[in-house]
Design a protein around this motif. Structure first.
Motif, mmCIF file in Angstrom:
data_model
loop_
_atom_site.group_PDB
_atom_site.id
_atom_site.type_symbol
_atom_site.label_atom_id
_atom_site.label_comp_id
_atom_site.label_asym_id
_atom_site.label_seq_id
_atom_site.Cartn_x
_atom_site.Cartn_y
_atom_site.Cartn_z
ATOM 1 N N ASP A 74 0.835 -1.210 0.000
ATOM 2 C CA ASP A 74 0.000 0.000 0.000
ATOM 3 C C ASP A 74 0.870 1.260 0.000
ATOM 4 O OD1 ASP A 74 -2.330 -1.519 0.076
ATOM 5 O OD2 ASP A 74 -2.498 -1.390 2.254
ATOM 6 N N TYR A 75 1.916 1.235 0.814
ATOM 7 C CA TYR A 75 2.814 2.377 0.902
ATOM 8 C C TYR A 75 3.455 2.646 -0.463
ATOM 9 C CZ TYR A 75 6.505 5.453 2.568
ATOM 10 O OH TYR A 75 7.332 6.533 2.751
ATOM 11 N N GLU A 76 3.936 1.598 -1.083
ATOM 12 C CA GLU A 76 4.570 1.742 -2.393
ATOM 13 C C GLU A 76 3.578 2.315 -3.410
ATOM 14 O OE1 GLU A 76 7.191 -0.871 -5.560
ATOM 15 O OE2 GLU A 76 6.225 -1.890 -3.885
ATOM 16 N N TRP A 77 2.345 1.834 -3.392
ATOM 17 C CA TRP A 77 1.329 2.337 -4.308
ATOM 18 C C TRP A 77 1.078 3.830 -4.077
ATOM 19 C CZ3 TRP A 77 -3.477 4.588 -3.943
ATOM 20 C CH2 TRP A 77 -4.213 4.647 -5.118
ATOM 21 N N LEU A 78 0.996 4.228 -2.817
ATOM 22 C CA LEU A 78 0.766 5.636 -2.496
ATOM 23 C C LEU A 78 1.926 6.517 -2.954
ATOM 24 C CD1 LEU A 78 -0.835 5.198 1.016
ATOM 25 C CD2 LEU A 78 -1.962 6.155 -1.014
ATOM 26 N N VAL A 79 3.148 6.068 -2.732
ATOM 27 C CA VAL A 79 4.305 6.856 -3.165
ATOM 28 C C VAL A 79 4.315 6.954 -4.695
ATOM 29 C CG1 VAL A 79 6.823 7.006 -3.199
ATOM 30 C CG2 VAL A 79 5.649 6.345 -1.094
ATOM 31 N N LYS A 80 3.982 5.860 -5.366
ATOM 32 C CA LYS A 80 3.915 5.897 -6.831
ATOM 33 C C LYS A 80 2.871 6.897 -7.310
ATOM 34 C CE LYS A 80 5.610 1.308 -7.971
ATOM 35 N NZ LYS A 80 5.257 -0.033 -8.502
ATOM 36 N N SER A 81 1.839 7.141 -6.512
ATOM 37 C CA SER A 81 0.810 8.103 -6.897
ATOM 38 C C SER A 81 1.373 9.522 -6.968
ATOM 39 C CB SER A 81 -0.375 8.051 -5.934
ATOM 40 O OG SER A 81 -0.070 8.669 -4.698
ATOM 41 N N GLN A 82 2.523 9.739 -6.366
ATOM 42 C CA GLN A 82 3.167 11.053 -6.382
ATOM 43 C C GLN A 82 3.999 11.264 -7.648
ATOM 44 O OE1 GLN A 82 1.168 12.212 -4.010
ATOM 45 N NE2 GLN A 82 2.841 13.552 -3.525
ATOM 46 N N LYS A 83 4.086 10.249 -8.469
ATOM 47 C CA LYS A 83 4.915 10.307 -9.678
ATOM 48 C C LYS A 83 4.523 11.471 -10.590
ATOM 49 C CE LYS A 83 6.553 7.126 -13.212
ATOM 50 N NZ LYS A 83 6.444 5.748 -13.701
ATOM 51 N N ASP A 84 3.231 11.780 -10.646
ATOM 52 C CA ASP A 84 2.776 12.860 -11.519
ATOM 53 C C ASP A 84 3.271 14.231 -11.079
ATOM 54 O OD1 ASP A 84 1.480 11.138 -13.212
ATOM 55 O OD2 ASP A 84 -0.468 11.388 -12.257
ATOM 56 N N ILE A 85 3.522 14.406 -9.789
ATOM 57 C CA ILE A 85 4.027 15.713 -9.346
ATOM 58 C C ILE A 85 5.548 15.784 -9.428
ATOM 59 C CG2 ILE A 85 2.050 16.126 -7.842
ATOM 60 C CD1 ILE A 85 3.946 15.636 -5.474
ATOM 61 N N LEU A 86 6.163 14.672 -9.794
ATOM 62 C CA LEU A 86 7.608 14.622 -9.975
ATOM 63 C C LEU A 86 7.901 15.095 -11.395
ATOM 64 C CD1 LEU A 86 10.398 13.860 -8.996
ATOM 65 C CD2 LEU A 86 9.848 11.473 -9.447
ATOM 66 N N VAL A 87 8.069 16.384 -11.546
ATOM 67 C CA VAL A 87 8.130 16.998 -12.861
ATOM 68 C C VAL A 87 9.528 16.973 -13.469
ATOM 69 C CG1 VAL A 87 7.677 19.108 -14.153
ATOM 70 C CG2 VAL A 87 6.163 18.457 -12.294
ATOM 71 N N LEU A 88 10.554 17.147 -12.689
ATOM 72 C CA LEU A 88 11.948 17.161 -13.153
ATOM 73 C C LEU A 88 12.185 18.253 -14.194
ATOM 74 C CD1 LEU A 88 12.577 13.306 -13.408
ATOM 75 C CD2 LEU A 88 13.033 14.809 -11.475
ATOM 76 N N GLU A 89 11.640 19.417 -13.914
ATOM 77 C CA GLU A 89 11.743 20.543 -14.845
ATOM 78 C C GLU A 89 13.181 20.968 -15.092
ATOM 79 O OE1 GLU A 89 9.267 23.853 -13.754
ATOM 80 O OE2 GLU A 89 7.541 22.543 -13.462
#
Length: 107
Positions: free
Chosen positions: A60-75
């Motif tokens: 569950d923790y891993e799934w939740l952290v993966k949900s943050q992938k979209d805000i990981l922009v790497l501009e």
């Protein structure tokens, strides 16, 4: 558990991981890591406490952290010339590093 210390360790691990693949973009990588951790800090802290208290499973923790992938922009890395494909691989590596570091420290 001192979450601020854990966050500092996560940041160090991420800088190390990014340094392996993006040594030429080290400063840009630091900017992107700081932005990601700052925007995810509250959620990461809440989820980590739930993981420690066994209210969340590792999966569950891993799934939740993966949900943050979209805000990981790497501009900064993108602006410095890193390809979108390479950045996609890097996002996965960042998420995996965050999860692995937390699990190693708190469990």
């Amino acid at each position: 558990m001192d979450f601020e210390e854990l966050l500092k360790l996560i940041k160090e691990e991420l800088i190390r991981v990014l340094g392996e693949s993006y040594a030429e973009y080290k400063e840009e990588a630091k900017e992107d890591i700081d932005a990601f951790l700052e925007s995810s800090k509250v959620k990461l802290e809440r989820w980590t406490h739930l993981l420690v208290s066994t209210e969340l499973t590792v999966k569950d923790y891993e799934w939740l952290v993966k949900s943050q992938k979209d805000i990981l922009v790497l501009e900064a890395l993108y602006a410095a010339g890193a390809s979108k494909r390479r950045l996609g691989h890097l996002k996965n590596k960042i998420i995996k590093t965050v999860v692995d570091t937390v699990i190693r420290v708190v469990l």
